[in-house]
Design a protein around this motif. Sequence first.
Motif, short mmCIF file in Angstrom:
data_model
loop_
_atom_site.label_atom_id
_atom_site.label_comp_id
_atom_site.label_asym_id
_atom_site.label_seq_id
_atom_site.Cartn_x
_atom_site.Cartn_y
_atom_site.Cartn_z
N PHE A 75 0.54 -1.46 -0.26
CA PHE A 75 0.35 -0.23 0.08
C PHE A 75 0.51 1.24 -0.13
O PHE A 75 1.55 1.51 0.34
CB PHE A 75 -0.92 -0.30 1.35
CG PHE A 75 -1.93 -0.87 1.05
CD1 PHE A 75 -3.22 -0.79 0.53
CD2 PHE A 75 -2.16 -2.11 1.69
CE1 PHE A 75 -4.27 -2.41 -0.18
CE2 PHE A 75 -2.85 -3.56 1.99
CZ PHE A 75 -3.88 -2.75 0.62
N VAL A 76 0.10 2.57 -0.70
CA VAL A 76 0.81 3.73 -0.44
C VAL A 76 0.93 4.62 0.20
O VAL A 76 0.28 4.29 0.86
CB VAL A 76 0.24 4.06 -1.61
CG1 VAL A 76 1.24 5.79 -1.65
CG2 VAL A 76 0.30 3.63 -2.94
N LEU A 77 1.97 5.15 0.89
CA LEU A 77 2.18 5.83 2.11
C LEU A 77 2.56 7.00 1.80
O LEU A 77 3.72 6.86 1.20
CB LEU A 77 3.25 4.81 2.77
CG LEU A 77 3.31 3.69 3.42
CD1 LEU A 77 3.11 2.35 4.15
CD2 LEU A 77 1.41 3.37 4.14
N GLU A 78 3.45 7.67 3.27
CA GLU A 78 3.99 8.80 3.03
C GLU A 78 4.80 9.56 4.29
O GLU A 78 3.83 9.22 5.86
CB GLU A 78 3.24 10.17 1.91
CG GLU A 78 3.71 10.01 0.79
CD GLU A 78 3.85 11.14 0.30
OE1 GLU A 78 3.31 10.79 -0.78
OE2 GLU A 78 4.93 11.56 0.74
N SER A 79 5.10 10.23 4.48
CA SER A 79 5.90 10.38 5.77
C SER A 79 5.26 11.06 6.81
O SER A 79 4.06 11.97 6.49
CB SER A 79 6.92 11.18 5.48
OG SER A 79 6.38 12.30 4.69
N LEU A 80 5.06 10.28 7.76
CA LEU A 80 4.90 10.82 9.17
C LEU A 80 5.39 11.93 9.99
O LEU A 80 4.83 12.92 10.24
CB LEU A 80 4.46 9.60 9.76
CG LEU A 80 2.78 9.67 10.41
CD1 LEU A 80 1.43 10.25 9.93
CD2 LEU A 80 2.42 8.58 10.95
N GLY A 81 6.59 11.17 10.92
CA GLY A 81 7.90 11.57 11.69
C GLY A 81 7.15 12.50 12.74
O GLY A 81 7.53 14.05 12.33
N VAL A 82 5.96 12.82 13.40
CA VAL A 82 5.95 13.01 14.50
C VAL A 82 5.51 12.89 15.48
O VAL A 82 4.94 11.67 16.05
CB VAL A 82 4.57 14.32 13.89
CG1 VAL A 82 4.96 15.07 12.28
CG2 VAL A 82 3.52 13.55 13.45
N TRP B 212 8.49 8.67 10.09
CA TRP B 212 8.55 7.94 8.89
C TRP B 212 9.83 7.71 8.74
O TRP B 212 11.00 8.87 8.05
CB TRP B 212 7.71 8.55 7.54
CG TRP B 212 5.88 8.04 8.12
CD1 TRP B 212 4.70 9.25 8.82
CD2 TRP B 212 5.08 7.25 7.70
NE1 TRP B 212 4.04 8.16 8.97
CE2 TRP B 212 3.67 7.06 7.86
CE3 TRP B 212 5.55 5.56 7.38
CZ2 TRP B 212 3.02 6.23 8.09
CZ3 TRP B 212 3.81 5.11 7.21
CH2 TRP B 212 3.00 5.42 8.07
N LYS B 213 10.07 7.23 8.02
CA LYS B 213 11.88 7.00 7.43
C LYS B 213 11.77 6.34 5.48
O LYS B 213 10.99 5.62 5.33
CB LYS B 213 12.42 5.65 8.08
CG LYS B 213 12.83 6.51 9.11
CD LYS B 213 13.96 5.58 10.26
CE LYS B 213 13.85 6.04 11.91
NZ LYS B 213 14.83 4.52 12.26
N GLN C 96 14.55 9.51 8.27
CA GLN C 96 13.26 10.35 8.31
C GLN C 96 12.77 11.46 7.18
O GLN C 96 14.31 11.80 6.94
CB GLN C 96 13.15 11.14 9.69
CG GLN C 96 12.16 12.21 9.91
CD GLN C 96 11.84 13.01 11.28
OE1 GLN C 96 13.09 12.55 12.18
NE2 GLN C 96 11.29 13.93 11.69
N ILE C 97 12.03 11.35 7.03
CA ILE C 97 10.85 11.40 5.93
C ILE C 97 10.75 13.33 6.08
O ILE C 97 10.28 13.41 6.67
CB ILE C 97 10.27 11.35 5.09
CG1 ILE C 97 10.45 9.57 4.96
CG2 ILE C 97 9.18 11.75 4.36
CD1 ILE C 97 9.63 8.85 4.37
N SER D 45 4.65 14.74 1.75
CA SER D 45 6.46 14.44 1.97
C SER D 45 7.44 14.62 0.64
O SER D 45 7.14 14.93 -0.79
CB SER D 45 6.48 13.22 2.80
OG SER D 45 5.49 12.93 1.34
N HIS D 46 8.90 14.40 1.03
CA HIS D 46 9.87 13.91 0.40
C HIS D 46 9.71 12.72 -0.62
O HIS D 46 10.61 12.36 -0.72
CB HIS D 46 11.16 14.80 0.30
CG HIS D 46 10.99 15.95 0.31
ND1 HIS D 46 12.58 16.92 1.51
CD2 HIS D 46 10.32 17.34 0.43
CE1 HIS D 46 11.54 18.04 1.07
NE2 HIS D 46 10.50 18.19 0.34
N ILE D 47 8.42 11.96 0.21
CA ILE D 47 7.93 10.10 -0.07
C ILE D 47 7.55 10.55 -1.43
O ILE D 47 6.34 11.07 -2.01
CB ILE D 47 8.35 9.91 0.58
CG1 ILE D 47 8.74 9.12 1.75
CG2 ILE D 47 7.32 8.50 -0.29
CD1 ILE D 47 9.70 7.99 0.50
#
Length: 646
Positions: A11-18, A30-31, A37-38, A53-55
Amino acid sequence: MKVTHENMMGFVLESLGVELASSVEDKAIWKDVDGNQISQDIEISNNHRVVSSHIRYGETVSLELNGFGITRGSSVQITIVFDSPVLSALRINPEGLRFSMTAKGDSIETPSFKIPLGWYDESKENYDYTEHGTKLNLKDRLRLTAIVETGNARIQLNGTHHLVPVTYRRNYEESIGLFKKEKKEDKERREKEAKDPPPKDLDDNYENYFISLNSKIKGLVGEFVDFMQSDGLKLESIQERVEKDAKQLWIFATEQVQAENGSLDDRPLYWARNKMQVALKRHPLFKGGFNPITSQVLPNEKNEDCKQIDLYCLIKRFEELSRNYTGISFEDAKGDKEAQKKIQDAERALAAAWAIPLDDTEREQKIADAEAELEKAKKVFKILITGFDPFFLNEFDHQFKRSFNILQSNPSGCVSLSLHGKSLGQGYIQTMMIPVRYTDFDSSHAPKHGQGTGIMEKYVGEEWLENVDMIITVSQTPDQGFNIDAFATRTRGGLIDNMNFERGTGSYIKPNGSATIKTNLPSAMELPPGRVWDKYYLTRDDSDKKKNQKTIERDGFPSGDVYSGPGGNYLSNEIFYRVAELRKLHNVDRIGEENRKELMSGHLHIKQLQFADNQDTKKWNESKMQSSLNDVISIVTNGIKQLSDA
């Protein structure tokens, strides 16, 4: 760490990092695939702050959790939740991605998983005419959150820190093909009642429809898109695939129109190129290769020679091969059957001359004459012809939509595909397909201004001025004639191109170039069905109001600037002007050469066959195209005959 996972579908994901939950000690990060870290950006969309994000779609991510009551030996279940209507629209079951793990300490990290390229819904993109860029509303973006369960605790990550993947968004030209293909009655009703345009559709759209008109091209496109979405691709393998498939696209397009029962249609080539290049641009290996707002692929100043593989160089190569810029070859140049017979007759005449008795006083002269005739018969004139892509296509949401037609072909493109590799008399023809984009002509990526050199100077000027006898650029005209334009003007008229770019009305193609340049195509091309077209307007006011039209015959050749020449002031005039400038300089450089023959060039406007404001002529008419092609062949043959008779 013991790991089990359910429904592992990528599944598609994106950066969370918080920070997430009740304690400042609780953090979710999120890495990316390298464990970094994204980072995320804030983008304004419809007055809303949107986290992106940068992903990219197609990349691999993981989620690290710190805190949340996680201790050594505790059982932790992490469910990745896909918070978006996008998945339903894509007919994908939006179940969560679940990981069950046993912690070795007070933090835990999920296995890496990939965000599939195929999970991006490009039908939700909207082109912003003010900013010249494509946007995607917040509600249409895929967002990822997570639910963390430890013992009896169940915590959902803060929604403001969802992971939102990004990817390449189609530019204006590429986006038009996504509009849903309408039934005839729906289309006519919408146009009559001025209703909203149809929605965009991932499957039942105009792009896919036109591609499907050529089964070989359809198969090629499908295989290329699948390849670009496959795992483990390297730059070298992508480069190899571009080399193979872009060239094959041109081959399939020419085969289609030249086959005995083929179809005189240039549209499968045009729309297939768009779709294949979008798939190329979306691969995460090229995440820094384009402007994320304008979707322009820009050159890397440090890689101008393309010694390294980057997105700009791959797109450039795709253009070169699928438009045949670099496929021109006259190695097999020969005349048609009649020309071959002419050579055989000349060879027999020479043999007869040599058989004349030695004491015949006219023997030597007859041999010399026969040798000259044989040499003349063997001469093959190398002809380069260019055609244009379809244009003025967006009949859906453009301010000039009533003048546009999504069904539009370009008969000049059909001419280019039809005549490539053909012999007419003592002429041998090679062709190119030219985009209707100012940037390709002047190398400026600005929407409204640009003055420089481009594809004509590179692929014609640098490559073929020394090696061809005649260059004929071809485009369509609505006046239903076959016009040899008498001259080109350096003035631009400001019409939009296929990127919705324009060049200032009254601006110059080349500020220091000649105000006008005459054609020097063979005069025999002006014989019926051809004709010389020498009408022009000196000023914009005259052109706009269609008054005070002048002609060379009556008013003389203009000595200064002309607002609209015989071929107007759009890209058909520009290609004529640029090639004529190259030809003029080339011929001056050859003055004094022994046996010098002037390079000839000029522009042929042929009948436009489809009209946006007439239901009877909006659709493609192949029988009319065949008739038009026959007339073009007659005109070009007349020109070649004049050269061979000289």
